[in-house]
Design an enzyme around this catalytic site. Structure first.
Site, PDB file in Angstrom:
ATOM      1  N   GLY A 149      56.202  -5.848 -34.638  1.00  0.00           N
ATOM      2  CA  GLY A 149      55.934  -7.249 -34.291  1.00  0.00           C
ATOM      3  C   GLY A 149      56.783  -7.786 -33.158  1.00  0.00           C
ATOM      4  O   GLY A 149      56.949  -8.989 -33.033  1.00  0.00           O
ATOM      5  N   ASN A 153      55.997  -7.852 -30.019  1.00  0.00           N
ATOM      6  CA  ASN A 153      55.118  -8.672 -29.159  1.00  0.00           C
ATOM      7  C   ASN A 153      54.797 -10.011 -29.821  1.00  0.00           C
ATOM      8  O   ASN A 153      54.705 -11.036 -29.151  1.00  0.00           O
ATOM      9  CB  ASN A 153      53.832  -7.917 -28.831  1.00  0.00           C
ATOM     10  CG  ASN A 153      54.029  -6.957 -27.680  1.00  0.00           C
ATOM     11  OD1 ASN A 153      54.199  -7.371 -26.539  1.00  0.00           O
ATOM     12  ND2 ASN A 153      54.039  -5.662 -27.988  1.00  0.00           N
ATOM     13  N   HIS A 208      47.965  -3.176 -24.606  1.00  0.00           N
ATOM     14  CA  HIS A 208      48.013  -1.716 -24.698  1.00  0.00           C
ATOM     15  C   HIS A 208      49.104  -1.193 -23.754  1.00  0.00           C
ATOM     16  O   HIS A 208      49.228  -1.676 -22.629  1.00  0.00           O
ATOM     17  CB  HIS A 208      46.646  -1.133 -24.310  1.00  0.00           C
ATOM     18  CG  HIS A 208      46.574   0.344 -24.473  1.00  0.00           C
ATOM     19  ND1 HIS A 208      46.379   0.946 -25.701  1.00  0.00           N
ATOM     20  CD2 HIS A 208      46.726   1.351 -23.579  1.00  0.00           C
ATOM     21  CE1 HIS A 208      46.398   2.263 -25.544  1.00  0.00           C
ATOM     22  NE2 HIS A 208      46.604   2.533 -24.271  1.00  0.00           N
ATOM     23  N   GLU A 229      55.762  -5.506 -21.705  1.00  0.00           N
ATOM     24  CA  GLU A 229      54.747  -6.139 -22.552  1.00  0.00           C
ATOM     25  C   GLU A 229      55.184  -7.536 -22.969  1.00  0.00           C
ATOM     26  O   GLU A 229      54.384  -8.467 -23.029  1.00  0.00           O
ATOM     27  CB  GLU A 229      54.500  -5.294 -23.813  1.00  0.00           C
ATOM     28  CG  GLU A 229      53.847  -3.956 -23.539  1.00  0.00           C
ATOM     29  CD  GLU A 229      53.582  -3.184 -24.819  1.00  0.00           C
ATOM     30  OE1 GLU A 229      53.138  -3.786 -25.809  1.00  0.00           O
ATOM     31  OE2 GLU A 229      53.826  -1.968 -24.840  1.00  0.00           O
TER      32      GLU A 229
HETATM   33  C1  GRF Z   1      52.834  -2.140 -28.385  1.00  0.00           C
HETATM   34  O1  GRF Z   1      53.247  -1.066 -27.602  1.00  0.00           O
HETATM   35  C2  GRF Z   1      51.406  -2.510 -28.038  1.00  0.00           C
HETATM   36  O2  GRF Z   1      51.090  -2.298 -26.688  1.00  0.00           O
HETATM   37  C3  GRF Z   1      50.603  -1.607 -28.904  1.00  0.00           C
HETATM   38  O3  GRF Z   1      51.328  -1.529 -30.109  1.00  0.00           O
HETATM   39  C4  GRF Z   1      52.710  -1.761 -29.863  1.00  0.00           C
HETATM   40  C5  GRF Z   1      53.171  -2.842 -30.777  1.00  0.00           C
HETATM   41  O4  GRF Z   1      54.571  -3.022 -30.739  1.00  0.00           O
HETATM   42  N1  GRF Z   1      49.236  -2.066 -29.040  1.00  0.00           N
HETATM   43  P1  GRF Z   1      55.236  -4.230 -31.503  1.00  0.00           P
HETATM   44  O5  GRF Z   1      54.836  -4.147 -32.962  1.00  0.00           O
HETATM   45  O6  GRF Z   1      54.767  -5.498 -30.858  1.00  0.00           O
HETATM   46  O7  GRF Z   1      56.713  -4.027 -31.328  1.00  0.00           O
END
Ligand code: GRF
Length: 192
Positions: free
Chosen positions: A12, A14, A106, A176
């Protein structure tokens, strides 16, 4: 106030970048809730810590999953749904119902290294094996095909000599955390 719903299964980070973006005023929105397909995921814990409602749906049966998530979304009324590391495929019914309002992040420069099987470290291992000197991350609209919806924005990240998949993953993840709030902000402004 525009409403976001986040889908996340993993750590989590992101999701946290979105929470931070709201708290520091970069994103003018509220998070109605989080949907996680795992019990006690990092994302759920972050939701709990920030008093954000969350729903954990671990049901394997696709119809049950669809019904539970549809009902919750009808209550939360999202203007935008953000898939931030959600490992389960979102049912086509939901993708179609919220068409143009679901985005995914992604960890590669799509269309490279996307689609079934490209998740987590596998993406970065494939980049390193290819010899590419540049990678990055992509935010795109979600359609019925994995990682194939229209691209909204990308951020490039250099591949460094002797990078391990873990080191590259960590730098892409940092990118990201910048890209996702910026895209959410842009899309919410367009919705106004
Ligand atoms: C990220 O690398 C995102 O691009 C992918 O899954 C990962 C999630 O990471 N879809 P987090 O749970 O947000 O740390």
């Amino acid at each position: 106030m525009k409403k976001l719903v986040i889908f996340a299964s993993g750590s989590g980070s992101n999701f946290q970048a979105i929470i931070d973006g709201i708290e520091n005023g970069e994103i003018n929105a509220q998070i109605s809730g989080l949907i996680s397909d795992r019990i006690a995921s990092g994302a759920s814990i972050r939701a709990k810590n920030h008093q954000i409602p969350f729903l954990e749906v671990t049901k394997k049966n696709p119809d049950q999953f669809l019904n539970i998530v549809s009902e919750q979304l009808a209550q939360w009324e999202p203007d935008l749904i953000v898939l931030a590391g959600f490992l389960r495929k979102v049912p086509d019914e939901i993708v179609n119902r919220y068409s143009g309002k679901i985005i995914n992040i992604h960890p590669s420069l799509l269309p490279k290294y996307g689609g079934k099987g490209f998740y987590g470290l596998r993406v970065h291992e494939a980049v390193l094996e290819s010899g590419d000197l540049i990678t990055g991350c992509t935010v795109h609209f979600v359609n019925e095909e994995y990682d194939r919806g229209d691209i909204i924005m990308q951020q490039r990240v250099d591949v460094l000599e002797n990078d391990t998949p873990e080191e590259l993953a960590a730098r892409v993840l940092k990118a990201e955390h910048q890209l996702l709030p910026a895209v959410i902000n842009k899309l919410l402004k367009q919705l106004n």
